[in-house]
Motif scaffolding. Sequence first.
Motif, PDB file in Angstrom:
ATOM      1  N   LEU A   1       0.895  -1.345  -0.101  1.00 38.87           N
ATOM      2  CA  LEU A   1       0.106  -0.034  -0.078  1.00 38.87           C
ATOM      3  C   LEU A   1       0.621   1.253   0.140  1.00 38.87           C
ATOM      4  CD1 LEU A   1      -2.758  -1.184   2.626  1.00 38.87           C
ATOM      5  CD2 LEU A   1      -2.912  -1.145  -0.200  1.00 38.87           C
ATOM      6  N   THR A   2       1.938   1.311   0.621  1.00 40.10           N
ATOM      7  CA  THR A   2       2.960   2.511   0.560  1.00 40.10           C
ATOM      8  C   THR A   2       3.560   2.499  -0.603  1.00 40.10           C
ATOM      9  OG1 THR A   2       3.298   1.962   3.229  1.00 40.10           O
ATOM     10  CG2 THR A   2       4.759   3.268   1.797  1.00 40.10           C
ATOM     11  N   ALA A   3       3.829   1.488  -1.268  1.00 39.58           N
ATOM     12  CA  ALA A   3       4.272   1.514  -2.854  1.00 39.58           C
ATOM     13  C   ALA A   3       3.411   2.267  -3.548  1.00 39.58           C
ATOM     14  CB  ALA A   3       4.729   0.211  -3.230  1.00 39.58           C
ATOM     15  N   GLY A   4       2.101   1.758  -3.445  1.00 47.53           N
ATOM     16  CA  GLY A   4       1.199   2.399  -4.255  1.00 47.53           C
ATOM     17  C   GLY A   4       0.943   4.022  -4.174  1.00 47.53           C
TER      18      GLY A   4
ATOM     19  N   ALA B   1      -1.084  11.472   4.957  1.00 49.05           N
ATOM     20  CA  ALA B   1       0.033  11.802   4.114  1.00 49.05           C
ATOM     21  C   ALA B   1      -0.402  12.428   2.721  1.00 49.05           C
ATOM     22  CB  ALA B   1       0.970  10.673   4.106  1.00 49.05           C
ATOM     23  N   GLY B   2      -1.712  12.296   2.679  1.00 51.50           N
ATOM     24  CA  GLY B   2      -2.133  12.938   1.103  1.00 51.50           C
ATOM     25  C   GLY B   2      -2.127  12.092   0.091  1.00 51.50           C
ATOM     26  N   ALA B   3      -2.240  10.569   0.511  1.00 47.71           N
ATOM     27  CA  ALA B   3      -2.438   9.725  -0.506  1.00 47.71           C
ATOM     28  C   ALA B   3      -3.769   9.688  -1.118  1.00 47.71           C
ATOM     29  CB  ALA B   3      -1.911   8.236  -0.081  1.00 47.71           C
ATOM     30  N   ASP B   4      -3.772   8.913  -2.364  1.00 46.16           N
ATOM     31  CA  ASP B   4      -5.291   8.736  -2.945  1.00 46.16           C
ATOM     32  C   ASP B   4      -5.155   7.522  -2.497  1.00 46.16           C
ATOM     33  OD1 ASP B   4      -5.317  11.307  -4.357  1.00 46.16           O
ATOM     34  OD2 ASP B   4      -4.132  10.640  -5.927  1.00 46.16           O
ATOM     35  N   ILE B   5      -6.345   7.303  -1.472  1.00 47.55           N
ATOM     36  CA  ILE B   5      -6.424   5.749  -0.901  1.00 47.55           C
ATOM     37  C   ILE B   5      -7.999   5.716  -0.649  1.00 47.55           C
ATOM     38  CG2 ILE B   5      -5.799   6.541   1.243  1.00 47.55           C
ATOM     39  CD1 ILE B   5      -4.823   3.645   1.609  1.00 47.55           C
TER      40      ILE B   5
ATOM     41  N   VAL C   1      -5.148   2.307  -3.716  1.00 46.38           N
ATOM     42  CA  VAL C   1      -4.365   3.097  -3.613  1.00 46.38           C
ATOM     43  C   VAL C   1      -3.386   3.390  -4.841  1.00 46.38           C
ATOM     44  CG1 VAL C   1      -2.373   1.823  -2.627  1.00 46.38           C
ATOM     45  CG2 VAL C   1      -2.425   4.187  -2.040  1.00 46.38           C
ATOM     46  N   SER C   2      -3.229   4.817  -5.170  1.00 49.84           N
ATOM     47  CA  SER C   2      -2.555   5.029  -6.368  1.00 49.84           C
ATOM     48  C   SER C   2      -1.704   6.620  -6.346  1.00 49.84           C
ATOM     49  CB  SER C   2      -3.468   5.211  -7.536  1.00 49.84           C
ATOM     50  OG  SER C   2      -4.405   6.267  -7.339  1.00 49.84           O
ATOM     51  N   ASN C   3      -0.809   6.713  -7.274  1.00 49.31           N
ATOM     52  CA  ASN C   3      -0.212   7.980  -7.333  1.00 49.31           C
ATOM     53  C   ASN C   3      -0.136   8.355  -8.779  1.00 49.31           C
ATOM     54  OD1 ASN C   3       1.186  10.295  -6.814  1.00 49.31           O
ATOM     55  ND2 ASN C   3       3.088   9.225  -5.963  1.00 49.31           N
TER      56      ASN C   3
END
Length: 450
Positions: free
Chosen positions: A262-265, A295-299, A310-312
Amino acid sequence: MIVSVKKSTPKGTIPAPASKSYTHRAVFIASLGKKEVELSHPLLSADTKSTMEACRLFGANVEERTDSTNETKIIIRGFDGKPKTPEKPIDVGNSGTTLRLMTALAGVADGSVTLTGDESIQKRPNTPLLKTLNEMGAEAYSENNNDCAPLIVRGKIKQGNFSIDGGMSSQFISALLLSCPLLGGDSIISIDGDLKSKPYVDITLEVAEKAGIEIKEHFKWKMTEKDGTKSEVLVYSIPGKQTYDLGNYIIPGDFSSASYLLTAGALIPGAEVEMSGLFPSAQGDSAIVEILEKAGADISWDKENGIIRVSNKNSKRLKGIVWDAGETPDLVPTLSVLGAFSDGETRITNAEHVRFKETDRLKAMATELTKLGAVIEETADGLIISGEKSKNEMKGTAVHGWNDHRIVMSLFIAGMMIGDVTIDTAESVKISYPDFFEEMKKIGAIFEKC
């Protein structure tokens, strides 16, 4: 084994591995009962196999079977709360959970039980558990007089009113909570100080309750002798003469292991990761979703169907956060990598107990991320990471995995971010996530095993 990781972008769907914490407890609790129990979707890792073998030595019949769909299940017929004395020393390998559960159970058995493990286990102290077992009537001590394995336990423990320090490891408390119901009368376990990693105790209580065990959690007031002030003390009341009956049980997905993917994503530009089998549970490490959100992730988390996405896709950098790791110690290596590649400053606090894991994980992450160019300060109970100062300094090099599965998997994610990172002792992933490298390859990780 050495793994060389190249810059790579994860994309795809992966089922979450089964929870190590739930598998440990389900195997142990099923072994304490009498009826045959089928455990579905278990984690078959080095650590959980240590628990399976230890339960066999205490008298349980524990088998692995593959059904018509090629799914492996664990079938257990327990020893009905009456563990026999093992005929040989119990070797727990690298598993601290196994060591602590079996040390308490040894106090229920007749005779003398010896427990040992690998080099790492022989450096991990067990002071609070040994102290409390002695107060309960057992003779429990370290062969080397340092409170580390090899441990010797000569029972039997008896019911009563006892206290234990909760600041080093929740595993000590879980071990007592699961063995006390087998005693001849009622027991009370009071926690001295703050209980670190309490969600792991909550997992213990959850599985025990499914096995029909009554354990009451409550608070009492304690008067401080010096100044007469009052403070709340966490207390567990445990009736004796109870019988375990778990029944067939499905092991939930593991958030600790899922945290790496998930952190990698969330971190890696262009990444898109979906993980299934992650339903709400007592696991404290489900906080990885909250952490990535902060942290502001798209999740997003579809709790009803157990799917996290989850994505970036916009290749944005996340922002640093402050996180109290008192209840999420296993996320500290993952959080360290997250902080190294995020803007601003990341502070990990209340994590002194992380120093007593397979290795000193605060020191390990500070040391290895510094090699990669991170600006990181190690404090007594945490880490301060300046992602802003690290931004243009991060580059690949050889790092040490400390023979610690969580260190290796976290550094692997760093390798995917910057490329040309080689990690030694990579075989240690078998402790909690045997299929880690195969699963990472499925979603596009580029690496070589040397």
